[in-house]
Design an enzyme around this catalytic site. Structure first.
Site, PDB file in Angstrom:
ATOM      1  N   PRO A 112       0.829  -1.215   0.000  1.00  0.00           N
ATOM      2  CG  PRO A 112      -0.228  -1.208   2.088  1.00  0.00           C
ATOM      3  CD  PRO A 112       0.582  -2.062   1.172  1.00  0.00           C
ATOM      4  N   GLY A 114       2.268   4.888   0.802  1.00  0.00           N
ATOM      5  CA  GLY A 114       2.314   5.894   1.862  1.00  0.00           C
ATOM      6  C   GLY A 114       1.832   5.388   3.206  1.00  0.00           C
ATOM      7  N   GLY A 116       3.599   3.305   5.370  1.00  0.00           N
ATOM      8  CA  GLY A 116       4.638   2.903   6.320  1.00  0.00           C
ATOM      9  C   GLY A 116       5.286   1.571   6.010  1.00  0.00           C
ATOM     10  N   GLY A 118       7.045   1.088   3.239  1.00  0.00           N
ATOM     11  CA  GLY A 118       8.192   1.304   2.364  1.00  0.00           C
ATOM     12  C   GLY A 118       7.927   1.082   0.892  1.00  0.00           C
ATOM     13  CB  SER A 120       8.733   5.609  -1.509  1.00  0.00           C
ATOM     14  OG  SER A 120       9.278   5.520  -0.212  1.00  0.00           O
ATOM     15  CB  ALA A 121      12.332   2.009   0.041  1.00  0.00           C
ATOM     16  CB  ALA A 122       9.484  -1.610  -2.645  1.00  0.00           C
ATOM     17  CG  ASP A 164      12.085   3.020   4.541  1.00  0.00           C
ATOM     18  OD1 ASP A 164      12.428   2.841   5.722  1.00  0.00           O
ATOM     19  OD2 ASP A 164      10.985   3.483   4.202  1.00  0.00           O
TER      20      ASP A 164
HETATM   21  N1  ADP Z   1       2.916   1.193  -7.081  1.00  0.00           N
HETATM   22  C1  ADP Z   1       3.494   2.391  -7.207  1.00  0.00           C
HETATM   23  N2  ADP Z   1       3.633   2.985  -8.414  1.00  0.00           N
HETATM   24  C2  ADP Z   1       4.256   4.163  -8.522  1.00  0.00           C
HETATM   25  N3  ADP Z   1       4.733   4.890  -7.478  1.00  0.00           N
HETATM   26  C3  ADP Z   1       4.606   4.354  -6.265  1.00  0.00           C
HETATM   27  C4  ADP Z   1       4.007   3.092  -6.055  1.00  0.00           C
HETATM   28  N4  ADP Z   1       4.034   2.802  -4.732  1.00  0.00           N
HETATM   29  C5  ADP Z   1       4.637   3.877  -4.149  1.00  0.00           C
HETATM   30  N5  ADP Z   1       4.991   4.803  -5.044  1.00  0.00           N
HETATM   31  C6  ADP Z   1       5.591   6.117  -4.767  1.00  0.00           C
HETATM   32  O1  ADP Z   1       5.901   6.171  -3.372  1.00  0.00           O
HETATM   33  C7  ADP Z   1       5.104   7.205  -2.715  1.00  0.00           C
HETATM   34  C8  ADP Z   1       4.758   6.763  -1.291  1.00  0.00           C
HETATM   35  O2  ADP Z   1       5.944   6.773  -0.515  1.00  0.00           O
HETATM   36  P1  ADP Z   1       6.006   7.213   1.017  1.00  0.00           P
HETATM   37  O3  ADP Z   1       5.178   8.433   1.223  1.00  0.00           O
HETATM   38  O4  ADP Z   1       7.429   7.242   1.422  1.00  0.00           O
HETATM   39  O5  ADP Z   1       5.262   6.027   1.747  1.00  0.00           O
HETATM   40  P2  ADP Z   1       5.712   4.535   2.007  1.00  0.00           P
HETATM   41  O6  ADP Z   1       7.113   4.406   1.545  1.00  0.00           O
HETATM   42  O7  ADP Z   1       5.549   4.354   3.470  1.00  0.00           O
HETATM   43  O8  ADP Z   1       4.764   3.656   1.261  1.00  0.00           O
HETATM   44  C9  ADP Z   1       3.904   7.363  -3.631  1.00  0.00           C
HETATM   45  O9  ADP Z   1       3.333   8.646  -3.479  1.00  0.00           O
HETATM   46  C10 ADP Z   1       4.540   7.184  -5.017  1.00  0.00           C
HETATM   47  O10 ADP Z   1       5.205   8.349  -5.432  1.00  0.00           O
HETATM   48  C1  PMV Z   2      10.168   8.100   9.141  1.00  0.00           C
HETATM   49  C2  PMV Z   2      11.266   7.282   8.459  1.00  0.00           C
HETATM   50  O1  PMV Z   2      12.200   6.874   9.466  1.00  0.00           O
HETATM   51  C3  PMV Z   2      10.703   6.015   7.816  1.00  0.00           C
HETATM   52  C4  PMV Z   2       9.665   6.252   6.751  1.00  0.00           C
HETATM   53  O2  PMV Z   2       9.134   5.013   6.282  1.00  0.00           O
HETATM   54  P1  PMV Z   2       7.926   4.985   5.244  1.00  0.00           P
HETATM   55  O3  PMV Z   2       8.361   5.759   4.040  1.00  0.00           O
HETATM   56  O4  PMV Z   2       6.755   5.605   5.933  1.00  0.00           O
HETATM   57  O5  PMV Z   2       7.732   3.535   4.939  1.00  0.00           O
HETATM   58  C5  PMV Z   2      11.976   8.168   7.436  1.00  0.00           C
HETATM   59  C6  PMV Z   2      13.272   7.582   6.923  1.00  0.00           C
HETATM   60  O6  PMV Z   2      13.939   6.810   7.646  1.00  0.00           O
HETATM   61  O7  PMV Z   2      13.652   7.925   5.793  1.00  0.00           O
HETATM   62 MG    MG Z   3       8.697   5.759   1.926  1.00  0.00          MG
END
Ligand code: ADP
Ligand code: PMV
Ligand code: MG
EC number: 2.7.1.36
Length: 338
Positions: A112, A114, A116, A118, A120-122, A164
């Protein structure tokens, strides 16, 4: 065509404090983002990312010269959504010394957004890996993790740790403290995730903690206390048998630290009513411990429970949209054979 997939993660301990040089221990979970990269004959980048809106959309733009896409949605929305993919492409171009390389990119993910876990990192890790491989310039995992960190750092305007991206690259449990990143041995921890269906804004939440830390000595102390807690947790993990099932005693001790960690994160203002409700539902169901994971504000909690009780209780908890068991992903980013 090259396809790579990289896992999401939960934080056993240490999110937010890790941004200020304290240690953190995230663990990769079997939910992955899959990125397909196909080099093009021109310098355009075409991205298909079905998950980015309810209907999905496709954009096309050219490379390197700051051109922005011409699409039927407001530009800031596109930039916010596209930032991570864009940054991954830039890192791949730089790594392969191919500034004008064009790609057709497809992103699919069961992490999912945003929340938590990760996502974005994946996306960034799988994106850089797929794009560099597609150009015939695969990176070793340390360089891949480093470039993925730089991509996140850029998009999050300097507010990112290596946690992440290193975890998603390497898989398993890792320890990150500043620039020092190492995989660590860990038992097979019984993670249960509760997801409220919402999201938090990572940049905003990190900035909020930064502001509190600047304003109040006790907020800075809270961040340092999280670091102390992580060091205590690491010692517990170091004494445990790697790969095997953890003892109930270890789960109880780790759970207590997770509860404490949640309290400190709540004090720093990054919890939410829905996250607190899921944390309490998990504890009431008999979980050894529960905390929010990642940036907070909304999204996911992680609990430790080898039984089904927590998952069942969460699935009946108001405000919890989805509850699932999250298996530890021992393998980080990998190539998917077509
Ligand atoms: N399936 C996806 N396709 C394209 N971009 C994605 C996808 N999943 C995540 N992202 C990018 O990562 C962002 C969310 O990252 P972030 O706010 O750090 O939350 P988290 O890493 O906790 O999921 C999204 O707004 C988008 O830019
Ligand atoms: C809040 C933080 O420690 C983790 C953020 O993780 P996520 O993008 O919410 O999965 C920020 C970071 O380490 O870059
Ligand atoms: Mg993230």
């Amino acid at each position: 065509m090259t396809v790579c997939e990289a896992p999401g993660k939960v934080y056993l301990f240490g999110e937010h404090a890790v941004v200020y040089g304290e240690p953190a221990v995230p663990a990769a979970i079997e939910r992955r983002a899959t990125v397909t990269a196909e080099p093009r004959s021109d310098d355009h980048v075409r991205v298909e990312a079905e998950d980015l809106s309810l209907d999905g959309f496709t954009v096309e733009y050219s490379g390197g010269n700051g051109d922005r896409p011409d699409v039927d949605v407001p530009t800031p929305l596109v930039e916010a959504a596209m930032g991570y993919v864009d940054a991954a492409v830039e890192q791949a171009r730089d790594a392969a010394d191919a500034p004008d390389a064009g790609f057709d990119i497809t992103v699919e993910s069961d992490i999912p957004l945003g929340a938590g876990l990760g996502s974005s990192a994946a996306v960034v890790v799988a994106g850089i890996d797929a794009a560099t491989r597609a150009l015939g310039e695969p990176l070793d995992r340390r360089e891949l993790a480093d470039r993925a960190y730089r991509a996140e750092y850029e998009v999050q305007e300097g507010q990112a740790s290596r946690a992440d991206t290193f975890c998603s690259t390497m898989g398993g449990a890792v320890r990150v403290e500043g620039d020092d990143c190492e995989p660590i041995e860990a038992p097979n921890l019984p993670f249960v995730v509760g997801f409220d269906g919402g999201a938090g804004d990572t940049g905003e939440l990190v900035a909020g903690v930064g502001a509190l830390r600047d304003e109040y000595r006790f907020a800075a102390d809270t961040v340092e206390s999280i670091g102390d807690l992580v060091r205590t947790g690491e010692e517990l993990l170091a004494d445990a048998v790697s790969g095997g099932d953890p003892s109930l005693e270890l789960l109880a001790e780790l759970g207590e630290l997770m509860d404490f960690n949640h309290g400190l994160l709540a004090a720093l203002g990054v919890s939410a009513r829905s996250l607190d409700a899921m944390v309490w539902a998990a504890r009431d169901a008999g979980a050894h411990g529960a905390k929010l994971t990642g940036a907070g504000g909304g999204g996911c909690i992680v609990a430790l429970d080898p039984s089904d009780a927590t998952e069942t209780a969460l699935s009946f908890t108001q405000g919890c949209e989805e509850a699932f068991r999250a298996e530890l992903a021992p393998e980080g980013v990998r190539v998917v054979e077509p």
